[in-house]
Enzyme design. Sequence first.
Site, PDB file in Angstrom:
ATOM      1  N   HIS A   1       2.702   9.240   8.118  1.00 51.59           N
ATOM      2  CA  HIS A   1       0.533   9.182   9.270  1.00 51.59           C
ATOM      3  C   HIS A   1       0.802  11.708   9.754  1.00 51.59           C
ATOM      4  CE1 HIS A   1       1.622   4.883   9.417  1.00 51.59           C
ATOM      5  NE2 HIS A   1       0.518   5.187   8.594  1.00 51.59           N
TER       6      HIS A   1
ATOM      7  N   LYS B   1      -3.934 -10.344  11.605  1.00 54.22           N
ATOM      8  CA  LYS B   1      -2.533  -9.812  10.984  1.00 54.22           C
ATOM      9  C   LYS B   1      -1.527  -9.257  12.088  1.00 54.22           C
ATOM     10  CE  LYS B   1      -1.738  -5.463   8.456  1.00 54.22           C
ATOM     11  NZ  LYS B   1      -1.790  -3.813   7.801  1.00 54.22           N
TER      12      LYS B   1
ATOM     13  N   ARG C   1       0.393   7.354  -1.290  1.00 51.53           N
ATOM     14  CA  ARG C   1       1.496   7.443  -1.957  1.00 51.53           C
ATOM     15  C   ARG C   1       1.674   7.279  -2.828  1.00 51.53           C
ATOM     16  NH1 ARG C   1       3.044   4.091   3.324  1.00 51.53           N
ATOM     17  NH2 ARG C   1       0.806   3.233   2.835  1.00 51.53           N
TER      18      ARG C   1
ATOM     19  N   SER D   1       5.279   1.968   7.649  1.00 54.87           N
ATOM     20  CA  SER D   1       5.724   1.283   8.839  1.00 54.87           C
ATOM     21  C   SER D   1       6.996   0.219   8.762  1.00 54.87           C
ATOM     22  CB  SER D   1       4.557   0.642   9.579  1.00 54.87           C
ATOM     23  OG  SER D   1       3.236   2.254   9.811  1.00 54.87           O
TER      24      SER D   1
HETATM   25  P1  ADP Z   1       1.470   1.119   6.425  1.00 55.13           P
HETATM   26  O1  ADP Z   1       1.017   0.478   7.397  1.00 55.13           O
HETATM   27  O2  ADP Z   1       1.450   0.813   5.038  1.00 55.13           O
HETATM   28  O3  ADP Z   1       2.435   1.899   7.052  1.00 55.13           O
HETATM   29  P2  ADP Z   1      -1.170   2.091   7.422  1.00 55.13           P
HETATM   30  O4  ADP Z   1      -1.668   0.744   7.680  1.00 55.13           O
HETATM   31  O5  ADP Z   1      -0.994   2.536   8.580  1.00 55.13           O
HETATM   32  O6  ADP Z   1      -0.359   2.156   6.184  1.00 55.13           O
HETATM   33  O7  ADP Z   1      -1.753   3.749   6.348  1.00 55.13           O
HETATM   34  C1  ADP Z   1      -2.854   3.844   7.122  1.00 55.13           C
HETATM   35  C2  ADP Z   1      -3.710   5.536   6.424  1.00 55.13           C
HETATM   36  O8  ADP Z   1      -2.004   6.083   5.898  1.00 55.13           O
HETATM   37  C3  ADP Z   1      -3.410   4.862   4.857  1.00 55.13           C
HETATM   38  O9  ADP Z   1      -4.313   5.882   4.102  1.00 55.13           O
HETATM   39  C4  ADP Z   1      -1.978   4.486   4.209  1.00 55.13           C
HETATM   40  O10 ADP Z   1      -2.756   4.923   2.715  1.00 55.13           O
HETATM   41  C5  ADP Z   1      -1.380   6.640   4.522  1.00 55.13           C
HETATM   42  N1  ADP Z   1      -0.481   5.903   4.933  1.00 55.13           N
HETATM   43  C6  ADP Z   1       0.666   4.972   5.119  1.00 55.13           C
HETATM   44  N2  ADP Z   1       1.969   5.321   5.105  1.00 55.13           N
HETATM   45  C7  ADP Z   1       2.309   7.268   4.430  1.00 55.13           C
HETATM   46  C8  ADP Z   1       2.637   8.071   4.311  1.00 55.13           C
HETATM   47  N3  ADP Z   1       4.082   7.790   4.600  1.00 55.13           N
HETATM   48  N4  ADP Z   1       2.272   8.656   3.729  1.00 55.13           N
HETATM   49  C9  ADP Z   1       0.808   9.133   3.402  1.00 55.13           C
HETATM   50  N5  ADP Z   1       0.241   8.636   4.456  1.00 55.13           N
HETATM   51  C10 ADP Z   1       0.960   7.603   4.222  1.00 55.13           C
END
Ligand code: ADP
Length: 165
Positions: free
Chosen positions: A17, A41, A90, A128
Amino acid sequence: MRTAIYPGSFDPVTCGHLDIIKRAARLFDKLIVLVSVNPTKSSCFTPNERVDLIKRVTRNISNIEVDSYDGLLIDYFNARNADVIVKGLRAMSDFEYEFQMALVNKDLCYDAETIFLCADAVGTFLSSSMVKQIAMFDGDISSYVPSEIEADIKNGVKRLRQTGE
Ligand code: ADP
């Protein structure tokens, strides 16, 4: 002034992120990192905790604001007069869902453009939920989360394990 919103669960924020945050902050005048609260959720960290973790790891980036919202993203987008929604991609597995969300948001509000930034090499396999799983079994998460919040993440996951939620 171009304002972008980067929405997500951020439960918790990871290095993946953070990579997207840093790159998006360079592309826009202002970047709002938005913790989207989905009451259906279950999460490990409260919205306030998630906001706090993101604030701590972005404190050196001047054009960032961190907020949380429990409504429809597009309503927040309009209320903040934003120009762009930023999402990270990703793999192809992210694409289908994100493509659908981008189309829905554009349908709800014609001006809502979504731009996608590709994850970096490490970010590609990072989520996450993966971080939480590794931490749950006392594995090493140091390469996956910013060092200043590693202990808080471990404690949050431990708390979850103890309450058995
Ligand atoms: P997650 O719970 O799967 O980590 P989130 O809802 O927190 O995902 O993700 C928010 C945004 O960040 C989404 O657009 C997701 O595709 C993107 N994202 C999540 N993890 C990554 C990562 N490791 N690298 C790049 N973008 C990410």
